[in-house]
Design a protein around this motif. Structure first.
Motif, PDB file in Angstrom:
ATOM      1  N   PRO A   1       0.833  -1.207   0.000  1.00 19.06           N
ATOM      2  CA  PRO A   1       0.000   0.000   0.000  1.00 19.06           C
ATOM      3  C   PRO A   1       0.866   1.255   0.000  1.00 19.06           C
ATOM      4  N   VAL A   2       0.312   2.345  -0.491  1.00 18.18           N
ATOM      5  CA  VAL A   2       1.104   3.556  -0.702  1.00 18.18           C
ATOM      6  C   VAL A   2       1.515   4.150   0.636  1.00 18.18           C
ATOM      7  N   ARG A   3       2.839   4.177   0.839  1.00 16.60           N
ATOM      8  CA  ARG A   3       3.405   4.777   2.051  1.00 16.60           C
ATOM      9  C   ARG A   3       4.664   5.575   1.694  1.00 16.60           C
ATOM     10  N   VAL A   4       4.694   6.115   0.495  1.00 16.90           N
ATOM     11  CA  VAL A   4       5.919   6.755   0.010  1.00 16.90           C
ATOM     12  C   VAL A   4       6.189   8.078   0.719  1.00 16.90           C
ATOM     13  N   CYS A   5       5.146   8.839   1.014  1.00 13.66           N
ATOM     14  CA  CYS A   5       5.355  10.157   1.614  1.00 13.66           C
ATOM     15  C   CYS A   5       5.898  10.050   3.030  1.00 13.66           C
ATOM     16  N   GLN A   6       5.400   9.114   3.787  1.00 16.35           N
ATOM     17  CA  GLN A   6       5.819   9.006   5.183  1.00 16.35           C
ATOM     18  C   GLN A   6       7.116   8.233   5.364  1.00 16.35           C
ATOM     19  N   ASN A   7       7.604   7.544   4.318  1.00  9.81           N
ATOM     20  CA  ASN A   7       8.823   6.752   4.450  1.00  9.81           C
ATOM     21  C   ASN A   7       9.958   7.197   3.534  1.00  9.81           C
ATOM     22  N   CYS A   8       9.679   7.998   2.522  1.00 14.13           N
ATOM     23  CA  CYS A   8      10.703   8.330   1.524  1.00 14.13           C
ATOM     24  C   CYS A   8      11.065   9.811   1.477  1.00 14.13           C
ATOM     25  N   TYR A   9      10.547  10.627   2.379  1.00 10.22           N
ATOM     26  CA  TYR A   9      10.846  12.057   2.304  1.00 10.22           C
ATOM     27  C   TYR A   9      12.320  12.333   2.612  1.00 10.22           C
ATOM     28  N   THR A  10      12.943  11.500   3.458  1.00  9.47           N
ATOM     29  CA  THR A  10      14.373  11.678   3.726  1.00  9.47           C
ATOM     30  C   THR A  10      15.203  11.423   2.480  1.00  9.47           C
ATOM     31  N   GLY A  11      14.877  10.378   1.744  1.00 11.11           N
ATOM     32  CA  GLY A  11      15.596  10.072   0.511  1.00 11.11           C
ATOM     33  C   GLY A  11      15.413  11.133  -0.547  1.00 11.11           C
ATOM     34  N   PHE A  12      14.207  11.693  -0.644  1.00 16.50           N
ATOM     35  CA  PHE A  12      13.988  12.749  -1.632  1.00 16.50           C
ATOM     36  C   PHE A  12      14.755  14.004  -1.266  1.00 16.50           C
ATOM     37  N   ASN A  13      14.763  14.362  -0.002  1.00 16.17           N
ATOM     38  CA  ASN A  13      15.508  15.553   0.409  1.00 16.17           C
ATOM     39  C   ASN A  13      17.000  15.404   0.130  1.00 16.17           C
ATOM     40  N   SER A  14      17.547  14.219   0.356  1.00 16.64           N
ATOM     41  CA  SER A  14      18.971  13.991   0.086  1.00 16.64           C
ATOM     42  C   SER A  14      19.266  14.083  -1.403  1.00 16.64           C
ATOM     43  N   LEU A  15      18.392  13.502  -2.220  1.00 15.71           N
ATOM     44  CA  LEU A  15      18.587  13.574  -3.668  1.00 15.71           C
ATOM     45  C   LEU A  15      18.458  15.012  -4.168  1.00 15.71           C
ATOM     46  N   GLU A  16      17.511  15.740  -3.616  1.00 10.70           N
ATOM     47  CA  GLU A  16      17.328  17.129  -4.026  1.00 10.70           C
ATOM     48  C   GLU A  16      18.536  17.983  -3.635  1.00 10.70           C
ATOM     49  N   ASP A  17      19.126  17.706  -2.495  1.00 16.91           N
ATOM     50  CA  ASP A  17      20.307  18.461  -2.045  1.00 16.91           C
ATOM     51  C   ASP A  17      21.486  18.253  -2.992  1.00 16.91           C
ATOM     52  N   ILE A  18      21.768  17.020  -3.367  1.00 16.70           N
ATOM     53  CA  ILE A  18      22.910  16.765  -4.250  1.00 16.70           C
ATOM     54  C   ILE A  18      22.644  17.304  -5.648  1.00 16.70           C
ATOM     55  N   TYR A  19      21.385  17.289  -6.051  1.00 18.83           N
ATOM     56  CA  TYR A  19      21.038  17.869  -7.360  1.00 18.83           C
ATOM     57  C   TYR A  19      21.294  19.377  -7.359  1.00 18.83           C
ATOM     58  N   LYS A  20      20.928  20.046  -6.276  1.00 20.56           N
ATOM     59  CA  LYS A  20      21.182  21.482  -6.185  1.00 20.56           C
ATOM     60  C   LYS A  20      22.676  21.774  -6.107  1.00 20.56           C
ATOM     61  N   ASN A  21      23.431  20.911  -5.434  1.00 20.74           N
ATOM     62  CA  ASN A  21      24.879  21.112  -5.377  1.00 20.74           C
ATOM     63  C   ASN A  21      25.507  21.028  -6.759  1.00 20.74           C
ATOM     64  N   ILE A  22      25.065  20.074  -7.550  1.00 19.36           N
ATOM     65  CA  ILE A  22      25.593  19.943  -8.906  1.00 19.36           C
ATOM     66  C   ILE A  22      25.174  21.120  -9.774  1.00 19.36           C
ATOM     67  N   SER A  23      23.965  21.608  -9.589  1.00 22.70           N
ATOM     68  CA  SER A  23      23.432  22.645 -10.471  1.00 22.70           C
ATOM     69  C   SER A  23      23.917  24.045 -10.115  1.00 22.70           C
ATOM     70  N   PHE A  24      24.078  24.333  -8.836  1.00 18.61           N
ATOM     71  CA  PHE A  24      24.318  25.727  -8.434  1.00 18.61           C
ATOM     72  C   PHE A  24      25.602  25.944  -7.645  1.00 18.61           C
ATOM     73  N   ASP A  25      26.194  24.894  -7.121  1.00 13.98           N
ATOM     74  CA  ASP A  25      27.395  25.064  -6.300  1.00 13.98           C
ATOM     75  C   ASP A  25      28.611  25.367  -7.180  1.00 13.98           C
ATOM     76  N   LYS A  26      29.391  26.365  -6.809  1.00 10.84           N
ATOM     77  CA  LYS A  26      30.594  26.753  -7.551  1.00 10.84           C
ATOM     78  C   LYS A  26      31.841  26.644  -6.682  1.00 10.84           C
ATOM     79  N   SER A  27      31.823  25.672  -5.796  1.00 11.00           N
ATOM     80  CA  SER A  27      32.985  25.473  -4.934  1.00 11.00           C
ATOM     81  C   SER A  27      33.977  24.481  -5.517  1.00 11.00           C
ATOM     82  N   ALA A  28      33.756  24.078  -6.769  1.00 10.32           N
ATOM     83  CA  ALA A  28      34.703  23.168  -7.408  1.00 10.32           C
ATOM     84  C   ALA A  28      36.012  23.890  -7.678  1.00 10.32           C
TER      85      ALA A  28
END
Length: 307
Positions: free
Chosen positions: A102-129
């Motif tokens: 049964p659908v339980r993605v919101c209550q169990n996967c929000y941590t994984g989505f936040n982590s993926l979104e963070d690394i995506y933003k780092n690749i897109s906008f971070d200029k510390s390379a």
């Protein structure tokens, strides 16, 4: 004598022609090593030199990345971000599959989505390379496919369609209080269902209060747009259990007004035709005095005057 001379001449010519043909065939059938001088045929050797074989082997086993200059290579910093992106993408995708039914993605996967979104933003906008250069160009949009960008957008569309943000708090790092309250109310109803699942008559009677409270909570959250796919799916399954499996009914307070309005609308045409009929009958009962009666009376008055 003359005939003998001619025959000898013809035989000599045939012998000379045969000799020339034999020599030509012998030369063609000889190996190149047996030929000397101008009659030797210049045939290419079938064997490839060892050095040339080594060159061909290295060509076919050549790695494409090693042929490009260093300024076109992905630097180590961006490569590390790419590795982290891959790990978090797999983790989040695996979470979606695990809690699909049964659908339980919101209550169990929000941590994984936040982590993926963070690394995506780092690749897109971070200029510390190194060199103060962003990894966006080399990883996101360096080719037509734009694989990393496309992969993230697809998962982001799934997360947005599920409306998971409506079940989370403002920081999107925990479930909201309303979501927790709904889940607690839902567990009460499900516990009651489990207790009386062998006696549906008692279930419909004793679980009516908890199920009614659950509907009220769900209706309030739906009105305030606080529902996500987890709560919608859970409520659909609970309603299916209540009405289809257990065959229970839940009377609603708005049933009486609806019945009253429906009855009034049904009787409205009858009232209309009845009032029309009565109105027409009243018109027929009105007395109409003919003009000739009035003229006769006036004639009598005139005769009285003359008499």
């Amino acid at each position: 004598m003359e005939l003998l001379t001619r025959l000898t001449f013809v035989s000599a010519c045939l012998f000379a022609e045969w000799a020339v043909t034999f020599i030509a065939v012998a030369n063609c059938s000889s190996s190149p090593s047996e030929m000397n001088g101008d009659s030797a045929l210049k045939l290419p050797s079938a064997d490839i030199p060892v050095a040339q074989k080594s060159t061909l082997g290295s060509f076919y086993s050549l790695s494409l990345s090693s042929t490009f200059p260093e300024d076109l290579e992905v630097n180590e910093y961006c490569t590390e971000l790419l590795r982290i992106y891959g790990q978090r993408y797999v983790t989040f995708a695996n979470c979606l599959v695990t809690y699909a039914r049964p659908v339980r993605v919101c209550q169990n996967c929000y941590t994984g989505f936040n982590s993926l979104e963070d690394i995506y933003k780092n690749i897109s906008f971070d200029k510390s390379a190194p060199g103060n250069v962003s990894c966006h160009d080399s990883l996101m949009r360096s080719d037509r496919l734009m694989l990393l960008y496309t992969l993230f957008i697809k998962l982001d569309e799934i997360w947005t369609s599920a409306e998971c943000k409506q079940c989370l708090n403002e920081d999107q790092d925990a479930l909201s209080n309303d979501t927790l309250y709904f889940m607690a109310t839902l567990n009460q109803s499900l516990s009651c269902f489990e207790q009386y699942q062998r006696n549906h008559t008692e279930l419909c009677k004793d679980c009516k209060t908890s199920y009614k409270r659950l509907n009220e909570v769900y209706g309030r959250m739906e009105k305030n747009q606080m529902l996500c796919i987890d709560l919608e799916d859970a409520m659909n399954m609970t309603q299916h259990l209540w009405s289809k499996n257990f065959r229970c009914l839940l009377p609603r307070e708005e049933t009486v007004p609806v019945i009253a309005v429906s009855s009034f609308m049904l009787f409205l045409p009858i009232i209309f035709y009845l009032s029309s009929f009565l109105h027409s009958e009243q018109k027929k009962r009105k007395l109409i005095h003919p003009k000739r009666v009035k003229s006769s009376s006036s004639l009598m008055n005139i005769q009285d005057k003359f008499s």
